[in-house]
Design an enzyme around this catalytic site. Sequence first.
Site, mmCIF file in Angstrom:
data_model
loop_
_atom_site.group_PDB
_atom_site.id
_atom_site.type_symbol
_atom_site.label_atom_id
_atom_site.label_comp_id
_atom_site.label_asym_id
_atom_site.label_seq_id
_atom_site.Cartn_x
_atom_site.Cartn_y
_atom_site.Cartn_z
ATOM 1 N N ASP A 439 24.803 41.717 49.421
ATOM 2 C CA ASP A 439 25.908 40.773 49.210
ATOM 3 C C ASP A 439 26.109 40.516 47.720
ATOM 4 O OD1 ASP A 439 27.905 38.947 49.846
ATOM 5 O OD2 ASP A 439 26.660 37.805 51.235
ATOM 6 N N ASP A 508 34.872 37.330 55.394
ATOM 7 C CA ASP A 508 34.132 36.208 55.971
ATOM 8 C C ASP A 508 34.969 35.514 57.041
ATOM 9 O OD1 ASP A 508 31.804 36.526 54.604
ATOM 10 O OD2 ASP A 508 32.266 35.081 53.027
HETATM 11 C C1 GLA Z 1 28.574 35.584 52.035
HETATM 12 C C2 GLA Z 1 28.716 36.617 53.121
HETATM 13 C C3 GLA Z 1 28.375 35.995 54.451
HETATM 14 C C4 GLA Z 1 26.981 35.427 54.420
HETATM 15 C C5 GLA Z 1 26.847 34.436 53.288
HETATM 16 C C6 GLA Z 1 25.409 34.007 53.128
HETATM 17 O O1 GLA Z 1 29.544 34.619 52.151
HETATM 18 O O2 GLA Z 1 29.982 37.176 53.127
HETATM 19 O O3 GLA Z 1 28.500 36.940 55.490
HETATM 20 O O4 GLA Z 1 26.061 36.476 54.253
HETATM 21 O O5 GLA Z 1 27.275 34.994 52.054
HETATM 22 O O6 GLA Z 1 25.238 33.107 52.104
#
Ligand code: GLA
Length: 684
Positions: A439, A508
């Site tokens: 990420d 997300d």
């Molecule tokens: C980002 C990702 C999510 C999750 C959060 C965790 O927003 O896109 O899927 O992993 O971080 O903090």
Amino acid sequence: MLETARVGYAFGLNPEGQLVHTYWGPRLPRSEDYPRPVSVPEWASFSPAAHLITEEYPAEGGPKYIEPCLKVHFADGTRDLDLRYQAAHWTDGTLQVQLRDAVYPLQVTLHYRPHPSHDLIERWTTLHNGGDEAMVLDRVWSAQWHVPAGEQDRLSHLTGRWNDEFRLHREPLTPGVKVLESRRLTTSHHHNPWFALDRGQAGEETGEVWFGVLAWSGNWKLAAEVTDFGQNRISLGLNDWDFAWRLQPGATFQTPASLGGFTPAGFGAASRCLHDFIRQDVVPRGQEVRQVLYNSWEATAFEVNEASQVELAEVAASLGVELFVVDDGWFHRRDSDARGLGDWWPDEQKFPDGLQPLINRVKGLGMAFGLWLEPEMVNPDSDLYRAHPDWVIHYPARARSEARNQLILNLGREDVQAYLIDLLDRLLRQHDISFIKWDMNRNVSEPGWPTAPGDPRELWVRYVQGLYHVWDTLKARHPQVVWQSCSGGGGRADLEILRRADQIWISDNTHAPARLEIQEGFSQVFPASTMEAWVTDAGHEQVPLRFRMHVSMTGTLGLGGHLAHWTADELELAREEIARYKTLRHIVQFGNQYRLRAAQQSAFSAVQYVTKDQTEGVVFAFRTHLARPTTLPPLLLQGLDPDALYEVEGVPGARSGAAWQHVGLTLKLADFESTVRTIRRVGD
Ligand code: GLA
């Protein structure tokens, strides 16, 4: 002349010795058909020949005022290039065209690699300083694509923002320069380095389309120029905003690659061309079936511990999930987004015996184990930052702006790269981990690098090179790991990250109706096999679980809801749909995709997949909200053999592929109702 199965591309030297583009379009029957470069007379003192010729890779220099691909300044202050053709030769399927400045020791090599079966041409450029003084590259793009001008040319591109990525825009291409770019250090949620250009009339399955991408995961720029003489020039490359690269004596610089394609058969065919290329030539495990995964983020957020994860894992396994992924919250002191990033070892309170007991439990349940990481980041409240505050991107005399309470490690630094490789290598060696979600949750600010080895603005490129190096090293050492690229959803989706990552978390936003639109935008470039799609609890009050399942089944299915809260009926439905998905996924993940009705344009949308041998297919249709009374138009299926006989699930009797295409499939759907219909070839 470069030729692929169906496309021709030609350039050559004009009588003045300049390298000039002459053709890009359908492959022509005879080599003599391709136009030869001719002399172009000056039109007026304000429009000299240098400005009018369609130079293959124009450099800044001489009397021309179009967007150049290359701008350099030399040690003596000269900011003008005069590139002359030297030689051309083929090596390993790549044509190299060498140019050299008439006076200064700069060699420019244009590289062309045709991908014959994909009708794509890959281009990149290398620059070599053969002298004994440094020179500075102010702009160095990968390619300029000359698209023949039509009457009503249109540019298609993808824009968006966090939680709302990949929105498709089609707009007239008018005189001037339209710029799309990222200045954010990543590819970005905001624009994607992809374009399509048509004559204003192309549809999903009809019409000439020229298209291209840039394979790069950092700052990039696309300049779509229509010149004062009506030429279309689409340039793609590293963003020259805040950019400089000091090319030292003896050094070579290589740009990212840009790929360009042409099809006479619409936007759908353009996408399929990229999909096949990405699956076959880009994604490391592009030919492997992607597993159904569970991800804990939306269920347990930072409340990650052995008990909470085992509870989810047991239910997930009983549903047929194959891979269980623990998201954020598992590592040292990570109770919220305020701290912990950088300290990549299991939290001592949450996992007193480390992660292995949980991993063993997950494996005992018959699933593989995956883990979330955000390696490029650090919270100021972390052991790593306390030990190495100078490792982040910063200016000494400026505040370090935080976003989500975090700062960015400078991956351009070799010591940072070495630290991450060592730490993550140990994590992967000590645990049985099959999947990593990588990420990256903020954009850059105060892009300083006080100890930069070259020009501090090299940060933008060195960072991305460092990222690739860390990732490549870990991949080589741990070939069993499948990787996912995430950057707060779809902030890092491009063809170069896909040389490392096998799949992408595209947004997300997991609300199914929104997701339909985001997924469709993503599909302009990327295949369903790379599109990780979870079924979560978002919008569950309004959107039935079956609909949410079907939306995710159009990609690489995953679950992300709080399974412990699902009713017995919901669990049973999920179990059935997962089992169904497993019988369909070879069609979805590896078949040809047809966007039958666009979710970004209509509340009644549909997408179809057909295996390469045209024996099996599946169509997914969705109705979100439409005013009543509504009769849905028939779905005109695509991609079937017109003369063969096919059955579509739920419809009695077989019909020819041609009938399914021209008569179509009639459906009745209520609001937030969806359907999945398999297609089977039953006769010839
Ligand atoms: C980002 C990702 C999510 C999750 C959060 C965790 O927003 O896109 O899927 O992993 O971080 O903090």
